[in-house]
Design a protein around this motif. Structure first.
Motif, mmCIF file in Angstrom:
data_model
loop_
_atom_site.group_PDB
_atom_site.id
_atom_site.type_symbol
_atom_site.label_atom_id
_atom_site.label_comp_id
_atom_site.label_asym_id
_atom_site.label_seq_id
_atom_site.Cartn_x
_atom_site.Cartn_y
_atom_site.Cartn_z
ATOM 1 N N TYR A 32 60.105 35.374 42.470
ATOM 2 C CA TYR A 32 59.906 33.926 42.339
ATOM 3 C C TYR A 32 59.158 33.396 43.566
ATOM 4 N N LEU A 33 59.613 33.753 44.761
ATOM 5 C CA LEU A 33 58.979 33.274 45.982
ATOM 6 C C LEU A 33 57.552 33.806 46.110
ATOM 7 N N LYS A 34 57.353 35.058 45.750
ATOM 8 C CA LYS A 34 55.994 35.617 45.755
ATOM 9 C C LYS A 34 55.129 34.892 44.733
ATOM 10 N N GLY A 35 55.710 34.569 43.581
ATOM 11 C CA GLY A 35 54.976 33.849 42.543
ATOM 12 C C GLY A 35 54.543 32.475 42.996
ATOM 13 N N LEU A 36 55.432 31.766 43.704
ATOM 14 C CA LEU A 36 55.056 30.453 44.256
ATOM 15 C C LEU A 36 53.842 30.596 45.171
ATOM 16 N N ALA A 37 53.888 31.602 46.042
ATOM 17 C CA ALA A 37 52.777 31.823 46.969
ATOM 18 C C ALA A 37 51.507 32.222 46.226
ATOM 19 N N THR A 38 51.636 33.048 45.201
ATOM 20 C CA THR A 38 50.476 33.483 44.423
ATOM 21 C C THR A 38 49.823 32.303 43.719
ATOM 22 N N ILE A 39 50.626 31.456 43.097
ATOM 23 C CA ILE A 39 50.083 30.289 42.387
ATOM 24 C C ILE A 39 49.426 29.334 43.380
ATOM 25 N N ARG A 40 50.080 29.097 44.519
ATOM 26 C CA ARG A 40 49.494 28.224 45.548
ATOM 27 C C ARG A 40 48.166 28.803 46.032
ATOM 28 N N PRO A 66 48.948 32.783 31.627
ATOM 29 C CA PRO A 66 49.394 31.398 31.411
ATOM 30 C C PRO A 66 49.370 30.556 32.692
ATOM 31 N N ALA A 67 49.758 31.147 33.815
ATOM 32 C CA ALA A 67 49.748 30.402 35.075
ATOM 33 C C ALA A 67 48.311 30.118 35.514
ATOM 34 N N ALA A 68 47.410 31.069 35.344
ATOM 35 C CA ALA A 68 46.004 30.868 35.703
ATOM 36 C C ALA A 68 45.388 29.750 34.875
ATOM 37 N N THR A 69 45.742 29.689 33.609
ATOM 38 C CA THR A 69 45.249 28.616 32.738
ATOM 39 C C THR A 69 45.745 27.264 33.231
ATOM 40 N N LYS A 70 47.017 27.185 33.608
ATOM 41 C CA LYS A 70 47.567 25.927 34.115
ATOM 42 C C LYS A 70 46.890 25.511 35.420
ATOM 43 N N VAL A 71 46.574 26.477 36.286
ATOM 44 C CA VAL A 71 45.873 26.157 37.529
ATOM 45 C C VAL A 71 44.499 25.567 37.208
ATOM 46 N N ARG A 72 43.768 26.208 36.323
ATOM 47 C CA ARG A 72 42.433 25.689 35.951
ATOM 48 C C ARG A 72 42.538 24.294 35.340
ATOM 49 N N MET A 82 66.485 40.558 43.411
ATOM 50 C CA MET A 82 65.086 40.885 43.223
ATOM 51 C C MET A 82 64.331 39.752 42.540
ATOM 52 N N GLN A 83 64.989 39.032 41.641
ATOM 53 C CA GLN A 83 64.329 37.926 40.959
ATOM 54 C C GLN A 83 63.842 36.884 41.961
ATOM 55 N N GLU A 84 64.672 36.580 42.962
ATOM 56 C CA GLU A 84 64.311 35.569 43.953
ATOM 57 C C GLU A 84 63.042 35.969 44.705
ATOM 58 N N VAL A 85 62.904 37.245 45.015
ATOM 59 C CA VAL A 85 61.718 37.730 45.718
ATOM 60 C C VAL A 85 60.470 37.530 44.855
ATOM 61 N N GLY A 119 54.530 37.025 40.439
ATOM 62 C CA GLY A 119 54.960 37.582 41.716
ATOM 63 C C GLY A 119 54.017 38.627 42.278
ATOM 64 N N GLU A 120 53.431 39.438 41.443
ATOM 65 C CA GLU A 120 52.507 40.481 41.904
ATOM 66 C C GLU A 120 51.058 40.010 41.827
ATOM 67 N N ALA A 121 50.719 39.314 40.768
ATOM 68 C CA ALA A 121 49.372 38.760 40.576
ATOM 69 C C ALA A 121 49.505 37.629 39.574
#
Length: 87
Positions: free
Chosen positions: A6-14, A73-79, A1-4, A67-69
């Motif tokens: 992680y992969l969703k998280g990559l797509a969400t961040i992208r 912290p990730a949104a801050t790094k994107v900005r 489940m972690q891998e799923v 992974g879900e949204a």
């Protein structure tokens, strides 16, 4: 489940990178994702735009948590990453 997650998280961040770039009228020449590590990989997103290149590393935990949204912290790094291409 972690891998799923992680992969969703990559797509969400992208997706968030694409959205923030578009909102600011920035056209990226390229966006690359480089995964690091072996046991718990992280990833670095690198943007080439307007003659500049900038990268931002994300930990495995930050990616998985998105992974879900995208989380705060990730949104801050994107900005922060996209801010290098403004003005």
């Amino acid at each position: 489940m972690q891998e799923v997650h992680y992969l969703k998280g990559l797509a969400t961040i992208r997706g968030e990178i694409d959205r923030v770039l578009a909102d600011r009228g920035i056209t990226a020449d390229s966006i690359a994702v480089t995964e690091d590590g072996v046991e718990l990989p992280g990833a670095t997103f690198t943007i080439n735009a307007n003659g500049k290149e900038q990268g931002q590393a994300f930990t495995y935990s930050e990616i998985e948590d998105s992974g879900e949204a995208i989380d705060a912290p990730a949104a801050t790094k994107v900005r922060m990453l996209v801010s290098h291409f403004l003005g």
